[in-house]
Structure formats: structure tokens, C-alpha cells
Write an enzyme that holds these catalytic residues in place. Sequence first.
Site, mmCIF file in Angstrom:
data_model
loop_
_atom_site.group_PDB
_atom_site.id
_atom_site.type_symbol
_atom_site.label_atom_id
_atom_site.label_comp_id
_atom_site.label_asym_id
_atom_site.label_seq_id
_atom_site.Cartn_x
_atom_site.Cartn_y
_atom_site.Cartn_z
ATOM 1 N N SER A 1 21.168 30.438 -8.177
ATOM 2 C CA SER A 1 21.241 29.173 -8.910
ATOM 3 C C SER A 1 19.976 28.945 -9.724
ATOM 4 C CB SER A 1 21.498 28.005 -7.961
ATOM 5 O OG SER A 1 20.508 27.928 -6.964
ATOM 6 N N GLU A 2 18.803 29.365 -9.208
ATOM 7 C CA GLU A 2 17.572 29.315 -9.994
ATOM 8 C C GLU A 2 16.664 30.489 -9.670
ATOM 9 O OE1 GLU A 2 18.618 24.864 -10.107
ATOM 10 O OE2 GLU A 2 18.327 26.217 -8.419
ATOM 11 N N THR A 3 15.917 30.889 -10.690
ATOM 12 C CA THR A 3 14.840 31.872 -10.578
ATOM 13 C C THR A 3 13.602 31.238 -11.209
ATOM 14 O OG1 THR A 3 16.374 33.738 -10.702
ATOM 15 C CG2 THR A 3 14.072 34.180 -11.249
#
Length: 297
Positions: A51-53
Site C-alpha cells: 500500500s505504501e513504500t
Amino acid sequence: MGVKMKLSHDYKVVDVFTSRPLAGNPVAVVFDADGLEAEAMQAIAHWTNLSETTFILPPTTPAADYRLRIFTPRSELPFAGHPTLGSAHAILEAGRATLRQGGRLVQQCSIGLVDVTIEDAADGRQLTFALPSARIKPLPAADVAELELILGGKLNNEAAPGIVNVGAIWVVLPMTDATAVLNLRPDFARLAAFERRLGVTGLTVFGRYPQGDVATEVRSFAPSCGVEEDPVCGSGNASVAAFQWERGLLPAGGVTYMAAQGRCVGRDGRVKVQVGVDGQVRVGGSCVTCVDGLLSL
């Protein structure tokens, strides 16, 4: 012909809002990212498919300990909750920062400076971020009607949904109870179009439990960002708290409660939410590193 040098970056994957590996919400953390262009960061975030990096860079102000850029598989966010906590955990674990007085780190990101506190509790280290100021506005009636079509039923009339901007922008929707939240099956294609039209990050829904240690069940959907369901969302939970405070749904003297999220995608997590007497929202939980290595480009 020259030989292209392969570049390596220290790299971690941290599960957030859990002390147990393979639960909570994973965030990929890439260190020493000042040599990476935004296009490369976006490509890496698309590759990790989380979902996020996040990408750690030197701060541009002495008021901050580090600078963070946050990417979904499709776009950059000015702020997000679980990436903030997971990145702070990774930085401390790697010895890349020293705590300030009061057990604090200060993160610089596109929305500004974010305060992160670290405490050693009986159940392990707890990290907590202070929510940047929330801007809340009502969801227009025509969009409420569209949301009913997306979700396949009438909405809870007790409190109308709103749009909460904390950097990430969530449509926040109260439901009748926790069971209604768990049973929800949105039309993701229609929701993605809805999000793009409104210019929002996604939809966060919540419903209360009648009793028990967990007060609220939360789910967050962001198909327009390439994330049909975010396992355990810090900014979503913070937006729910800000929404409830603004609507008078929380005690005026402040409150601390536990929220659950992630069960529907097999990533059950726990989020500690604190709302002060002034409405200041703080969100926290545990973190655990599952991957520690090098990213070679």
C-alpha cells in the site's frame, strides 16, 4: 561502452500496528534515497506492490531528523500514518537517528513536520504520531447517493459522511456497528471512479463494538491508488477520530480507545487512538521488521 554501476540501498519491510510478523500493515522502507528521481521511486513502489513504500532522505531543515517521501503503487502522498511509524521504527533500528528529548523524532514530509514519540511499554516499543491538522467538510448529497450505490445499501443516518483531509484525503463513513463494517463488499471499479472524481485518496468506514477491549472496527479502501483495501491504515484511523471529534461523537474531555483493522484481508492489527481535550489526535502501535537487506537497482 561504459559499464553501468549497480546501486544498492539498505531496505527493510516493517509490519506496522502489530508486534507479530506477517500481521498488521507492511511498509517498504528504502534508505539513502537522495540519488533517486521521483520516477524511480514510483517504479519501486509499483514493484513492491504494498500500500505504501517510503524513501528516506536528508532533511532540509534542522528542525527535522529526516525527510520522507511516501508512494502508493500509483501515486505520491504528502502524508500517511503507517508509513510514518514503520519508517521511524526502521530508522531507529538501523541506528540512523538519535531520539530527541522526550523520546521524539521529527519527520519532514510534504505536509510539513510530524512529531513521532517512542515509548518502551510492557508489551514492547510503541510508536505514536501526532496528526497534522485535519480539514473536514461535508460530502454533498449527490455523492452520498452515489456512495450508497457503491456500497449496495442505505447508509447510517446517525452521522452523515464527510471528507477529511489530513494530507491523505479520506471520505469517512460511519456505519451502524462493527458487523456492518466487516460485511461490507464495495464495488471497487465504481469506487475508484468516485475517488478520482472527488480527488480523494479513498474511503474509510468505521463501526463500534457494543463492548470489549476493542472499541471500533475500521476498513480503508483506495482502489484509485492501486490499493483495493489497505490492511491497517494510520491516516484512516486518525481521520475517523478527527471526524468523530468534529461531529461530537466522542467525549468532550478526551478519550483513548483501541481500533481493529485488517481482519478482512488476513492482516489483523491494533491501533491505539488518543484524542485530547483540544481535539488533538495521536495514533500509535507496535512495529516489527520482517525483511532486512539490500535493494539492488
